[in-house]
Design an enzyme around this catalytic site. Structure first.
Site, short mmCIF file in Angstrom:
data_model
loop_
_atom_site.label_atom_id
_atom_site.label_comp_id
_atom_site.label_asym_id
_atom_site.label_seq_id
_atom_site.Cartn_x
_atom_site.Cartn_y
_atom_site.Cartn_z
N GLU A 60 0.81 -1.22 0.00
CA GLU A 60 0.00 0.00 0.00
C GLU A 60 0.85 1.27 0.00
O GLU A 60 0.51 2.23 -0.69
CB GLU A 60 -0.95 0.02 1.21
CG GLU A 60 -2.19 -0.85 1.05
CD GLU A 60 -1.95 -2.31 1.38
OE1 GLU A 60 -0.81 -2.67 1.74
OE2 GLU A 60 -2.90 -3.11 1.28
N HIS A 129 -10.84 -4.68 10.68
CA HIS A 129 -11.42 -4.56 9.34
C HIS A 129 -12.82 -3.94 9.38
O HIS A 129 -13.65 -4.25 8.53
CB HIS A 129 -11.56 -5.95 8.69
CG HIS A 129 -10.32 -6.53 8.11
ND1 HIS A 129 -9.22 -6.85 8.85
CD2 HIS A 129 -10.00 -6.87 6.84
CE1 HIS A 129 -8.28 -7.38 8.06
NE2 HIS A 129 -8.74 -7.40 6.83
#
Ligand SMILES: Cc1ncc(C[n+]2csc(CCOP(=O)(O)OP(=O)(O)O)c2C)c(N)n1
Ligand SMILES: [Mg+2]
Lengths: 336, 332
Positions: A60, A129
């Site tokens: 990322e 998450h």
């Protein structure tokens, strides 16, 4: 108008922007060949080819930073961060690089990039998450942050984000990907402009993302006449619309799917309190999640984000009393 | 009630017990999968079918005082290290009896009594932590080691490189175990990574490295024992690449249609259970009849356990507010 799911509205917005502007490229993990883990890039590789549509390694920081650089050179990259938490490993590139580029280039460079990320609780993905995390960005001048609440806003905000000359973070409520709605394609939102979901006279409710839907249910079940403002952009937020509404109704509730401490709603309540002090009929307040990580267990997670029942309870309170109500965990006296 | 530590201790020097645990993991994952398919488990799950030898090789080589930081693909390593099927399934089902009291879920296993640090659902999350645990052991002059267990895809994240470098310059007693199952989510390694022999990445950190057959428990033990010996004697970190294969899809919904034809079948010929069975029969430690019995007993026992766990209590509402901060010490 076309009926489509939220995830399809996202695909449509990406495709329309890519057709309209060759400088739009997209990349992210498993977005090309697999068409995105949430199927938000279905058919995009096929139509636009591998030069503009790329799968990335699990890097990322690398690929978000590459989007910053590519944007400086004139492309309009759209990166997908599968779950907003994963931006944690790339935060430097967003808040400290992208957001400062225009400033540090003395206005000669812009970063027209878009970061799309799924966000929010409710699906049993656990505490790493399920957060919304908009507050990571909300106090970073140089960034814009938007969050859609339905298929139309998912389409219109994403197009606006891609066209915007500055870095925009688009937080997509994951729980809505499969929801259907009518979408007028070609309709592009204005970043910084809220949208009125319902109009009424007794109270103003400001909400964001999926909480707009929760608030709408609550307004219905409480049977009140309310302005429901779908904020859509957190920075820069639409002061004008919010202030005009509260001036009319004299009451304000902000509904947030984020912890009590440090939420964007505080900014709104503070602004309204200061600007409209004398026109307020009751104390403006926020309905938020408790200051806890998102629990996995289904019964607990169902209590995490504000529920329509609890929002309805607090709306009724606001209409009958001048002081703010206590959150449910105080009312119920849950041992903490 | 058997405890985690008892289950762990049962593995040492007992190849049959290790095999039984591998069967347990295989059966356990079948149940998990079936429960997910039936909708009685929420969220997501990442099965480790086919990777049992790696888990058992690690569990029967490390001591319970060593610590391991792993990932969301957590069930196999948790069971291997000693967690009871009850506490693992309880967690996956969000029950109060789960190892995290039901607030963690399938990706989050933890049991400090056998050295399992909280598994992370963020790629790369556990690697610096394993190095940091090893730093503590170095400072405390203990002989324990830290282990990071992670996938092939995780070698492309910054934390991987930073952790290896730190561990190397500080000579930390840490072992990096890369479970190279050649896929990261739906992408085969050749699409995301310029090399497939990932252990070579350690070369640029001047760190000893090796590739081992992750389907063979003996190969895992042998490689790891060497690395552990090196770390315990103060000679620093090792990078181990275990060649494995994920027999199932990445997570719950994934049918793994992106795999080339025949690849799974080829790897299934080297099914770690099969290899272990052949070995144990050859060494006359087990017979085919005994193997069949182990399998059928495990299936029955875990089936009964699953029914019990389904009826386990849900966590209290207060669990949502617990364990966020360390409680203030109350002075008496
Ligand atoms: C920082 C971060 N990025 C992306 C993800 C999403 N994700 C979860 S598992 C996974 C694939 C990991 O592959 P690998 O490291 O090979 O491990 P495996 O799943 O094969 O065991 C990805 C991309 C994540 N959890 N964290
Ligand atoms: Mg892998």
């Amino acid at each position: 108008m076309t009926a489509m799911r939220v995830r399809q509205a996202i695909v449509a917005a990406l495709a329309d922007e890519m057709r309209a502007d060759e400088s739009v490229i997209i990349f992210g993990e498993d977005i090309a060949e697999a068409e995105g883990v949430f199927k938000t890039s279905e058919g995009i590789l096929e139509e636009f080819g591998p030069l503009r549509v790329r799968d990335t390694p699990i890097s990322e920081m690398g690929f978000t930073g590459a989007a910053v650089g590519a944007a400086m050179m004139g492309l309009k990259p759209v990166v997908e961060i599968m779950f907003i938490e994963f931006l944690g490993v790339a935060l430097d590139q967003v808040v400290t690089e992208a957001a400062k580029t225009r400033y540090l280039s003395h206005g000669t460079l812009s970063v027209p990039m878009t970061i799309r990320a799924s966000a929010g609780s409710g699906l049993g993905f656990g505490c790493q998450h399920s957060q919304t995390l908009e507050h990571w960005f909300a106090s970073t001048p140089g960034l814009k942050v938007v969050m859609p609440s339905d298929a139309q806003s998912a389409y219109s905000l994403l197009r606006a984000a891609i066209q915007d000359p500055d870095p925009v973070v688009v937080l997509e409520p994951r729980i809505l990907y499969a929801e259907r709605g009518e979408v007028e394609t070609g309709k592009i939102a204005e970043i910084g402009k809220a949208s009125m979901r319902t109009t009424g006279s007794d109270i103003t409710i400001v909400a964001l993302g999926h909480m707009v839907n929760i608030a709408q249910d609550a307004i219905q079940s409480a049977g009140v006449s309310a302005d429901l403002i779908d904020l859509q952009t957190i920075i820069p937020w639409d002061r004008e619309t919010v202030l005009a509404s509260v001036k009319k109704t004299g009451r304000l509730i902000v509904v947030e799917e984020a912890p009590l401490s440090g939420g964007w709603g505080s900014e709104i309540v503070a602004t309204v309190s200061a600007q409209l002090f004398s026109s307020l009929k009751s104390a403006p307040f926020r309905i938020t999640t408790p200051d806890v990580p998102v629990p996995f267990n289904g019964g607990l997670e169902a209590r995490y984000a504000p529920t329509s029942d609890d929002v309805a309870r607090q709306i009724k309170h606001a209409l009958s009393q001048s002081g703010a109500p206590e959150p449910w965990w105080v009312v119920e006296g849950v041992p903490r | 009630m058997t405890t985690s530590i008892e289950r762990r201790n049962a593995l040492y020097g007992n190849d049959v017990a290790c095999y039984e645990r591998m069967v347990e993991i295989r059966e356990f994952e079948k149940i998990t999968n079936a429960f997910f398919a039936a909708g009685s488990i929420r969220g997501t799950t990442h099965l480790a079918v086919g990777q049992e030898a790696l888990a058992l090789g690690i569990a029967s080589t490390l001591k319970p005082t060593d610590v391991l930081a792993g990932t969301y693909r957590s069930h196999a390593i948790a069971l291997a290290l000693g967690l009871t099927p009850h506490s693992v399934l309880g967690e996956i089902m969000g029950k109060a009896t789960g190892c995290c009291g039901g607030v963690g879920g399938s990706m989050h296993m933890c049991d400090t009594s056998v050295g399992l640090l909280p598994t992370s659902a963020i790629i790369g999350g556990g690697m610096p932590i394993a190095a940091g645990a090893a730093l503590a052991f170095q400072v405390q002059k203990s002989k324990n080691v830290g282990v990071a267990l992670f996938g092939d895809g995780a070698t492309n994240i910054g934390a991987f490189h930073e952790s290896l470098n730190l561990a190397a310059i500080w000579k930390l007693p840490v072992i990096f175990i890369c479970d190279n199952n050649i896929y990261g989510e739906y992408s085969r390694i050749d699409k995301t990574t310029p090399i497939e022999d990932l252990h070579n990445r350690a070369e640029s950190y001047a760190m000893p490295h090796m590739a081992i057959d992750g389907m063979d428990i003996h190969a895992v033990r042998k490689g790891l024992a060497e690395a552990v010996e090196c770390a315990r004697s103060g000679n620093g970190p090792t990078f181990i690449e275990a060649k494995t294969y994920r027999f199932s899809g990445h997570s719950r919904a994934d049918q793994a249609l992106y795999r080339p034809d025949g690849e799974l079948a080829m790897w299934q010929k080297r099914d770690p259970l099969l290899l272990t069975e052949q070995d144990l029969i050859a060494r006359k430690l087990l017979t085919q009849e005994k193997i069949d019995l182990i399998k059928s007993t495990t299936e029955i026992e875990l089936g009964a356990l699953a029914k019990q766990v389904e009826k386990d209590p849900e966590p209290e509402l207060s669990a949502m507010f617990s364990n966020i901060y360390t409680p203030k010490k109350v002075s008496k």
